[in-house]
Scaffold this active site. Sequence first.
Site, mmCIF file in Angstrom:
data_model
loop_
_atom_site.group_PDB
_atom_site.id
_atom_site.type_symbol
_atom_site.label_atom_id
_atom_site.label_comp_id
_atom_site.label_asym_id
_atom_site.label_seq_id
_atom_site.Cartn_x
_atom_site.Cartn_y
_atom_site.Cartn_z
ATOM 1 N N ASP A 1 0.843 -1.198 0.000
ATOM 2 C CA ASP A 1 0.000 0.000 0.000
ATOM 3 C C ASP A 1 0.878 1.249 0.000
ATOM 4 O OD1 ASP A 1 -2.238 1.693 0.422
ATOM 5 O OD2 ASP A 1 -1.894 1.628 2.586
ATOM 6 N N ASP B 1 -0.274 4.983 0.943
ATOM 7 C CA ASP B 1 -0.491 5.956 2.019
ATOM 8 C C ASP B 1 -0.342 5.313 3.387
ATOM 9 O OD1 ASP B 1 -1.002 7.867 0.081
ATOM 10 O OD2 ASP B 1 -3.107 7.322 -0.013
ATOM 11 N N ASP C 1 -2.009 -0.518 5.949
ATOM 12 C CA ASP C 1 -2.376 -0.027 7.288
ATOM 13 C C ASP C 1 -3.875 -0.152 7.542
ATOM 14 O OD1 ASP C 1 -2.845 2.134 5.374
ATOM 15 O OD2 ASP C 1 -3.383 3.310 7.146
#
Lengths: 182, 182
Positions: free
Chosen positions: B6, B8, B133
């Site tokens: 991922d 961000d 996250d």
Amino acid sequence: MRIAVDMDEVMADALGEHLLRYNRLFGANLQREALIGFHLVDVIPEEHFRAAIELVHAEDFFADLEVMPGAREVLQRLNAEHEIFITTAAMEVPNSFAAKYKWLQRHFDFISPLNYVFCGAKHIISADYLIDDNPKHFKKFSGEGILFDAPRNQHVIGYRRVKNWHEVEQIFSPGKVDPIRA
Amino acid sequence: MRIAVDMDEVMADALGEHLLRYNRLFGANLQREALIGFHLVDVIPEEHFRAAIELVHAEDFFADLEVMPGAREVLQRLNAEHEIFITTAAMEVPNSFAAKYKWLQRHFDFISPLNYVFCGAKHIISADYLIDDNPKHFKKFSGEGILFDAPRNQHVIGYRRVKNWHEVEQIFSPGKVDPIRA
């Protein structure tokens, strides 16, 4: 069933738009039939190469594409029974992102943007089927590749081939009415 | 091994930039520590909601992000041994496409754009691991989800958690030197 669907030449008539713009630019009359087994750059003079490729990189190119016959109607019906993802090789033309996104929203508003995938290599896609006109994406794909008929893939063998969206519907919803004449 | 990563909060410090811009706009002094277990909108006055969300939709937001400590060095080493894909949920912020693409090219030039995936739902990703996250992406994911530590996911359990890129490297190349101190 999860079905991944390519955009250009499957949902959107990118080749038609490319020919239109090429013919307009060079006063030519190149037709789809001249491209059996070939890419556009295989059949045009070398001095046209750069301009012909630049046509696709114009910001409005992907905004103007016609929807392939039956694509909207069939995908709308399949979307009610299956999980549909749009998987388009957008990374080769980075300034196509915005236009492709808007085009999908305009013509296929029943598919959530969460189901759009703008990618490069498509073996990262986890789906039961991938409907695509480019067989290179099938090689490492874990599901079944279904080849959508296009001039340049006429000589390709080894995959199930569909000639149009009616044939797509026959595979996934064989009992349904003809999407073209419905 | 195919590892999906991922952007961000994993490769890029989007939260840091968001706090910076929020604090500048409202003359506030909100810190990362105030967000343990929360999203930004959970801890700010309701009258700030709209402006706070609009900050992320600014065209330059994703261009300015800092690289998370160790991300570049560790990914460069992992990229030599594994197949790395960048899988970012870009569809919620469509005008982030161009900035995200350029940011990846600037900071992670060793990863091919063919390995970028701009998507929405991530269960379409076929990979052995997904480092993210946001645990919502792990639910239907076919591989193993590895939770990258972030303030808002502090209360999440049920997944392997990594606190930083050093710990990521320990999982995939346990014999390698410390990426932070190397």
